[in-house]
Design a protein around this motif. Structure first.
Motif, PDB file in Angstrom:
ATOM      1  N   HIS A 187       0.928  -1.200  -0.051  1.00  0.00           N
ATOM      2  CA  HIS A 187      -0.062   0.164   0.044  1.00  0.00           C
ATOM      3  C   HIS A 187       1.278   1.331   0.038  1.00  0.00           C
ATOM      4  CE1 HIS A 187       0.839  -1.512   3.985  1.00  0.00           C
ATOM      5  NE2 HIS A 187       0.860  -0.017   4.448  1.00  0.00           N
ATOM      6  N   LYS A 188       0.336   2.272  -0.634  1.00  0.00           N
ATOM      7  CA  LYS A 188       1.271   3.482  -0.883  1.00  0.00           C
ATOM      8  C   LYS A 188       0.227   4.754  -0.807  1.00  0.00           C
ATOM      9  CE  LYS A 188       4.395   6.269  -3.004  1.00  0.00           C
ATOM     10  NZ  LYS A 188       5.790   6.862  -2.187  1.00  0.00           N
ATOM     11  N   SER A 189       0.805   5.752  -0.212  1.00  0.00           N
ATOM     12  CA  SER A 189      -0.175   6.952  -0.210  1.00  0.00           C
ATOM     13  C   SER A 189       0.650   8.107  -0.403  1.00  0.00           C
ATOM     14  CB  SER A 189      -1.096   7.235   1.105  1.00  0.00           C
ATOM     15  OG  SER A 189      -0.394   6.867   2.217  1.00  0.00           O
ATOM     16  N   VAL A 239      -2.955   5.806  -2.980  1.00  0.00           N
ATOM     17  CA  VAL A 239      -2.730   5.731  -4.387  1.00  0.00           C
ATOM     18  C   VAL A 239      -2.743   4.179  -4.595  1.00  0.00           C
ATOM     19  CG1 VAL A 239      -1.081   5.895  -6.185  1.00  0.00           C
ATOM     20  CG2 VAL A 239      -1.431   7.830  -4.511  1.00  0.00           C
ATOM     21  N   LEU A 240      -2.320   3.358  -3.671  1.00  0.00           N
ATOM     22  CA  LEU A 240      -2.263   1.848  -4.013  1.00  0.00           C
ATOM     23  C   LEU A 240      -2.700   1.212  -2.666  1.00  0.00           C
ATOM     24  CD1 LEU A 240       1.156   1.415  -6.107  1.00  0.00           C
ATOM     25  CD2 LEU A 240      -1.230   0.939  -7.008  1.00  0.00           C
ATOM     26  N   GLU A 241      -3.558   0.077  -2.713  1.00  0.00           N
ATOM     27  CA  GLU A 241      -4.084  -0.423  -1.475  1.00  0.00           C
ATOM     28  C   GLU A 241      -4.092  -1.721  -1.928  1.00  0.00           C
ATOM     29  OE1 GLU A 241      -7.711   0.915   0.573  1.00  0.00           O
ATOM     30  OE2 GLU A 241      -6.303   2.528   0.990  1.00  0.00           O
ATOM     31  N   GLY A 242      -3.605  -2.708  -0.906  1.00  0.00           N
ATOM     32  CA  GLY A 242      -3.749  -3.952  -0.834  1.00  0.00           C
ATOM     33  C   GLY A 242      -3.404  -5.052  -2.241  1.00  0.00           C
ATOM     34  N   ILE A 243      -2.298  -4.459  -2.709  1.00  0.00           N
ATOM     35  CA  ILE A 243      -1.941  -5.082  -4.032  1.00  0.00           C
ATOM     36  C   ILE A 243      -1.131  -6.589  -3.747  1.00  0.00           C
ATOM     37  CG2 ILE A 243      -0.537  -4.998  -6.041  1.00  0.00           C
ATOM     38  CD1 ILE A 243      -2.550  -2.958  -5.878  1.00  0.00           C
ATOM     39  N   ASN A 244      -1.746  -7.571  -4.191  1.00  0.00           N
ATOM     40  CA  ASN A 244      -1.196  -8.927  -4.054  1.00  0.00           C
ATOM     41  C   ASN A 244      -1.043  -9.563  -5.295  1.00  0.00           C
ATOM     42  OD1 ASN A 244      -0.821  -9.361  -1.041  1.00  0.00           O
ATOM     43  ND2 ASN A 244      -2.991  -8.804  -1.056  1.00  0.00           N
ATOM     44  N   GLY A 267      -5.696   2.691  -5.913  1.00  0.00           N
ATOM     45  CA  GLY A 267      -5.504   1.563  -6.950  1.00  0.00           C
ATOM     46  C   GLY A 267      -5.392   0.231  -6.378  1.00  0.00           C
ATOM     47  N   ARG A 268      -6.274  -0.509  -7.066  1.00  0.00           N
ATOM     48  CA  ARG A 268      -6.270  -1.878  -6.396  1.00  0.00           C
ATOM     49  C   ARG A 268      -6.399  -2.675  -7.532  1.00  0.00           C
ATOM     50  NH1 ARG A 268     -10.474   0.825  -6.077  1.00  0.00           N
ATOM     51  NH2 ARG A 268     -12.755   0.011  -6.431  1.00  0.00           N
ATOM     52  N   GLY A 306      -4.840   6.837 -13.395  1.00  0.00           N
ATOM     53  CA  GLY A 306      -5.080   7.269 -11.992  1.00  0.00           C
ATOM     54  C   GLY A 306      -5.402   6.058 -10.806  1.00  0.00           C
ATOM     55  N   CYS A 307      -5.102   4.777 -11.651  1.00  0.00           N
ATOM     56  CA  CYS A 307      -5.155   3.426 -10.767  1.00  0.00           C
ATOM     57  C   CYS A 307      -3.841   3.145 -10.156  1.00  0.00           C
ATOM     58  CB  CYS A 307      -5.692   2.342 -11.512  1.00  0.00           C
ATOM     59  SG  CYS A 307      -4.599   1.934 -12.908  1.00  0.00           S
TER      60      CYS A 307
END
Lengths: 281, 386, 259, 259
Positions: A27-29, A39-44, A230-231, A60-61
């Motif tokens: 995750h990143k903000s 900006v990014l959340e829960g990327i696996n 983004g997810r 924007g994702c």
């Protein structure tokens, strides 16, 4: 070390175990105007060595941000990014990247631009010239070794950038909309080149693109992402051998599926025309 | 094979271009290196002799080097001082100073103790002393330099009185400001009776020619203005008592003179020897020729030196007299009155006659110069001063 | 029209029209006989003065002396200017610390420094070189700083990706990218060093140089000699500037040709 | 940690660190004077210079000097810059003008102002017009050069677009040329301010009853190095303020242009 045999064994198969990328709970903000915006959340995501993965999604994702994190240009993130078990902290020669703007140094000739990538590798000086020549041949730019970037067309410059990224034989090659700036005709040519190079080099590749057709044609799997934050919405398997036939019905079906998914959006009733947000580089 | 996109002109054979580039680059580097080396030639470091006597003087550019036109030039040629000092293990060095900014450069040298002696003007010396740099007047250098009042063409003015209310170009702060104020006092005038325009001598000819100023007061370049037909001289210090002239002397740094009387004596001896040589009628043409090197043309120098009132020999007399003492008292008073200096200078303390009298005895020249007869009589000729 | 301009010798001819008109106007002023002949020496006497100076060899030695002084100043001042400008652009705290002070000192006229220079370096050989180097230092520093500070982040990213060390980053990215502005700085520095070189010859008293001859001609009211030195300055300046432009073209051949 | 190299235009050096270096310099200077190693008349301690500045300010003399200098700078600079803009644009736009005028321009660009003095005095006398003309000359050359580079930097395509829509010259200049050339021209204006300021002081040495240059010249003649150093401080501060002002205008005008 399990050598995974592909349907068409490549002439100089690399040791297949290299280039395994694993991303868990990333995750990143960003702090924009004082407020914290995720900006990014829960990327696996797990990419197998030698696999070609496309990432597609509306702007924007956070797909470019994801790439900047994987290549190490930005090291502020939560969660884990590991390449062959090693945590990714800063840039390294194992992870190459090709940008949308080719970023060849205007003050260097084509040869010098590609050679600079080998500067800090342990390849002996004598072999460097040969490696550079091979890669220039690989991207069909023979005869332009002494040309300056302003003397090359968009397509040729982009191919040069790809050659530069490949010359260090990175375990993982990232492509951030590499063909976005090219005209349709050149784009098809470069896609074929990319596929041919991928099949000969056998390195793991992750390509971000906004062109769904391109993502399907090149990718073993296509990651569909949703914006703000983004997810990953869905991962589409493309079970077709390479090199693929652009007209294959499976490709068309999957394209319509992904497009409808992208256009529908998760229930937000925003109107179609939405001012594109300036994507954070 | 995917078709090639249209490409801008094929890159020219880089090998040929690069080689030519390297050759040009090499030549350019060689030229620059040569020029830089040229700059550092001839900068031999002053011999690291513990004791050095440094004399500063106005120098003129002549054939690519600096030359000293006055007595210092003669001293260098005679070489007597250099050998005498060498006998005592002391080196002799000269510091050249341009006419444009002579005074300040020497004062800065004196205060930095880089200069021990200087042959330079009365004003800057008084300014230095009042600024806290102890100086001693160890030897007078002749009768001083003439100043000229030049009026532009087409202006029928016969004397300073006729110029009342007119615009006069005068470079403020320079030594010839004093004779100008004496001329005004002698005629009952004040500076405020004129519009004084402060211009550098280099811009004066054009100003006079274009009528922006009606008259100007300056040194021998006044003669040049007349010769070039830009103006005509209506008065000069030749018509005034000799002590009105702008004077230059040999000044020594107070602490050096006290600390090294013997060396100071040698320096004064050298100046008196040079004065004696210059005062000899036979060397007149050589003196004038040398004085013109890198300065005013020879004809102008000859005209400037030509003075019926002062015999050639007296022109270089190193004798102290009351006129010199009066001169320095008036310089001290004037600079203080005009606010050019902040604290008043005791002119009498400035003068140290010991060395000249000793030098004349050492060189058997005490009867060579008689006390010049300039006295009150000459004052009358200066325009009816009461 | 473009056809006419493309032939080099024709371009040269057109280029000479304006100077020719200037000379005619000059001659007309000089022969007007009145006040103006003081400032406008007729061409004949300028020619005469030119021959006079060439015969006694002073013109050549003056040109060499002034050229060598200004080029030495350019080499010293330029090199220092690039070093300081680049250092300030790379290391931000240095820029915040030194920047304002250097930009203030840059504004101070020459006359302000002479007493202090005289104090530390004496009126001897050293101080005039320092003044000329100073006048070359500032424009180079300013332009080198702008050049390096303006390098685009995207090129630096490429450097990071390929593991460039500090020195590699400087040699392969910062220096070449800033080269156009550094060369602009050096061209300005050349002109300023040249003018400072002539000014110091007048103010500090040097043996030979165009400034010395100009000052002497002014005291002797020889307008023709002044003009000879002016013409010598113009021609020498033009030549050196032309060479600089050629150097720039060859160094920046990687840039697309301008308009 | 190496600070990012993205164009630092926005970051204004924070007040404190900007004053640090000058403050340290002054402290060192004061110390050097106290040691007595240097002659007090030449290396005047800052406290003494401050006292002189205060007394001159009180007596109104400083204000007169600064006022006259800034007046001459203002008028001269505006004239010079305007002429420079016009000249730069014409030789950039018209090939013929460039072929005809630029050789003469490049030749005169190097000639020191002192050489023009006799001519200027003849035509303009020795009072204000003379000094204003010298300042204008100093400002003209850098502005003309920068405008030329600026206009030449405009991509040819923009001109072709203008020709396609048959835009009138006024619109071409106002809507296309001006915004495109503003950055280069502003840099030229900034260099020109410093040049004009330094040349003004030199002009005031030649012929003036007041002005910073005259103040410093008299200071030097009268061995009042404190007055000279006061002049150094004043000219440094004023020059710096002018330079920062021009830089601020430049930064605001180029905000739209990302690096």
């Amino acid at each position: 070390m399990i050598v995974e045999s592909r349907s068409k064994p490549a002439p100089e198969a690399r040791a297949a175990a290299r280039g395994a990328l694993s991303i868990n709970d990333l995750h990143k903000s960003f702090v924009i105007g004082g407020t914290l915006r995720p900006v990014l959340e829960g990327i696996n995501l797990d990419v197998k060595p030698g696999e070609f993965v496309s990432i597609v999604g509306a702007s924007g994702c956070g797909k470019s941000t994801l790439l900047r994190l994987i290549v190490g240009l930005d090291d502020q993130y939560g969660g884990e990014i590991r390449l062959d078990g090693e945590r990714v902290a800063t840039t390294s020669l194992d992870r190459g990247i090709v940008f949308q703007d080719h970023r060849l140094f205007p003050w260097m000739t084509l040869e010098q631009n590609i050679d600079l990538a080998l500067l800090n590798t342990d390849t002996p000086k004598a072999r460097r010239a040969q490696i550079v020549a091979d890669h220039i041949a690989l991207v069909n730019l023979v005869g332009f070794e002494k040309a300056y970037p302003h003397q090359l067309s968009g397509g040729m410059a982009q191919r040069a950038a790809i050659a530069r990224a490949l010359v260090t034989e990175p375990k993982l090659l990232l492509l951030d909309e590499p063909l976005g700036a090219l005209d349709a005709l050149t784009r098809v040519h470069v896609q074929n080149e990319l596929q041919r190079i991928w099949m000969t080099q056998r390195s793991t590749m992750v390509m971000v693109t906004h062109d769904v057709e391109e993502a399907l044609y090149l990718g073993d799997r296509v990651i569909v992402m949703a914006p703000s934050p983004g997810r990953i919405r869905r991962i589409v398997e493309v079970d077709l051998p390479h090199p693929r036939d652009r007209g294959a019905p499976l490709l068309h079906r999957l394209k319509d599926e992904i497009l409808s998914e992208l256009m529908a959006g998760p229930g937000e009733t925003d109107n179609l025309v939405r001012l594109p947000e300036r994507e954070k580089r | 094979m995917p078709s090639e996109e249209p490409v801008t002109p094929k890159p020219k054979s880089a090998a040929g271009g690069a080689a030519r580039g390297w050759i040009i680059g090499a030549i350019a580097l060689l030229v620059i290196a040569g020029l830089v080396a040229f700059q550092f030639r001839g900068k031999e470091s002053v011999a690291g002799n513990p004791k050095t006597v440094t004399i500063a003087g106005i120098a003129y550019p002549f054939e690519g080097r600096q030359v000293y036109n006055g007595l210092i030039g003669v001293i260098i040629e005679q070489g007597w001082l250099k050998s005498e000092l060498a006998k005592r293990g002391v080196a002799l060095a000269f510091t050249p100073v341009p006419t444009a900014v002579g005074g300040p450069l020497i004062n800065e040298g004196f205060s930095g103790k880089r200069i021990d002696f200087a042959a330079y003007g009365d004003f800057p010396a008084i300014i230095a002393v009042s600024g806290g740099v102890p100086l001693k007047l160890v030897a007078p250098l002749g009768q001083g330099q003439n100043c000229y009042l030049v009026v532009r063409n087409g202006l029928a003015a016969k004397s300073i009185k006729d110029l009342r209310g007119k615009r006069i170009a005068l470079h403020r702060g320079r030594p010839w400001e004093l004779p100008f104020s004496k001329l005004l006092d002698a005629n009952g005038l004040k500076l405020s009776d004129f519009t004084i325009v402060n211009i550098n001598p280099s811009a004066t000819p054009a100003a006079l020619a274009s009528g922006n100023v009606d008259a100007t007061f300056l040194l021998s370049d006044g003669l040049l203005l007349e010769e070039k037909g830009i103006g005509h001289i209506i008065w000069s210090t030749k018509q005034a008592p000799t002590e009105w002239k702008m004077r230059a002397e040999l000044f020594g740094r107070g602490d050096f003179v006290e600390g090294n009387p013997e060396l100071t004596q040698l320096v004064v001896d050298a100046f008196v020897r040079a004065a004696a040589w210059s005062a000899d009628e036979a060397n007149k043409t050589a003196v004038i020729h040398d004085a013109a090197r890198g300065a005013m043309p020879e004809a102008i120098v000859a005209k400037d030196y030509a003075e019926s009132g002062i015999p050639w020999r007296d022109r270089f007399s190193p004798l102290f007299n009351d006129a010199i003492k009066d001169h320095y008292r008036s310089v001290a008073d004037y600079t203080y009155a005009r606010g050019l200096v902040r604290n008043k200078v005791e002119a009498d303390k400035l003068i140290d006659e010991r060395f000249v009298t000793q030098a004349l005895r050492d060189l058997q020249l005490d009867k060579y110069w008689k006390q010049s007869s300039a006295g009150p009589a000459a004052l009358a000729a200066a325009g009816g001063h009461s | 029209m473009n056809a006419v301009l493309s032939k080099p010798w024709l371009r040269l001819a057109i280029g000479l029209v304006a100077p020719a008109l200037l000379l005619i106007w000059w001659q007309w002023q000089a022969s007007s006989g009145d006040v103006r002949s003081i400032a406008f020496a007729p061409l004949g006497s300028i020619g005469g003065a030119f021959l006079e100076l060439v015969e006694n060899g002073s013109l050549v030695s003056d040109m060499v002396s002034t050229l060598s002084r200004s080029l030495t100043g350019l080499v010293i001042g330029g090199a220092l200017g690039i070093a300081v400008g680049v250092a300030m652009a790379i290391w931000r705290p240095l820029d915040r610390l030194l920047g304002p002070l250097l930009h203030a000192i840059r504004q101070v006229p020459l006359i302000g420094w002479l007493p202090l220079l005289g104090l530390w370096f004496g009126t001897g050989q050293g101080s005039e070189l320092i003044v000329v180097s100073l006048s070359a230092f500032f424009p180079t520093m300013l332009n080198s700083y702008e050049g390096v500070a303006g390098v685009e982040q995207r090129y630096l990213d490429v450097g990071r990706i390929y593991g460039f060390g500090a020195f590699q980053r400087f040699r392969l990215i910062l220096l070449p990218a800033a080269m156009p502005l550094i060369l602009t700085g050096l061209t300005q520095a050349l002109a300023f060093a040249w003018i400072a070189s002539i000014a110091t010859e007048i103010l500090l008293g040097i043996g030979s140089g165009l400034g010395v001859t100009m000052q002497l001609a002014q005291t002797q009211q020889r307008i023709d000699i002044i003009l000879v030195t002016v013409i010598a300055t113009a021609i020498l300046g033009f030549a050196v500037n032309y060479l600089f432009r050629q150097l720039r073209i060859s160094l920046l051949r990687w840039q697309p040709a301008s308009l | 940690m190496r600070a990012g190299l993205v164009r630092s235009g926005g970051v204004h050096p924070s007040g404190v660190s900007a004053l640090l270096a000058p403050f340290v310099l002054l402290a060192l200077w004061q110390l050097a004077c106290l040691t007595g190693l240097f002659p007090p008349q030449v290396l005047v301690p800052p406290s003494e210079v401050a006292r002189t500045l205060a007394s001159m300010a009180a007596s109104g003399e400083l204000e007169r000097h600064i006022g006259e200098s800034l007046f001459r700078l203002g008028v001269g600079y505006v004239l010079g810059a305007a002429a420079g803009l016009a000249f730069g644009t014409t030789i950039a736009l018209s090939r013929l003008a460039e072929a005809a005028l630029s050789p003469l321009f490049m030749a005169l660009w190097q000639v020191p102002v002192i050489a023009f003095v006799p001519m200027l005095v003849i035509f303009l006398g020795i009072d204000e017009p003379f000094k204003v003309a010298i300042v204008a000359l100093a400002a003209f050359f850098p502005v003309a050069l920068a405008t030329f580079d600026g206009v030449r930097g405009v991509p040819r395509a923009w001109f072709e677009v203008a020709r396609v829509y048959r835009t009138r010259l006024a619109d071409l200049v106002w809507r296309i040329l001006v915004p495109a050339t503003v950055p280069a021209v502003l840099t030229g204006l900034r260099v020109a301010i410093t040049r004009a300021w330094i040349v003004l002081v030199a002009a005031e040495l030649l012929a003036a009853d007041s002005g910073i240059g005259q103040m410093m010249e008299m200071g030097r003649q009268l061995f009042r190095i404190d007055v000279v150093l006061a002049g150094v401080v004043v000219s440094g501060v004023i020059g710096f303020a002018l330079d920062r002002g021009a830089k601020a205008i430049e930064r605001r005008a180029t905000r739209w242009r990302t690096a």
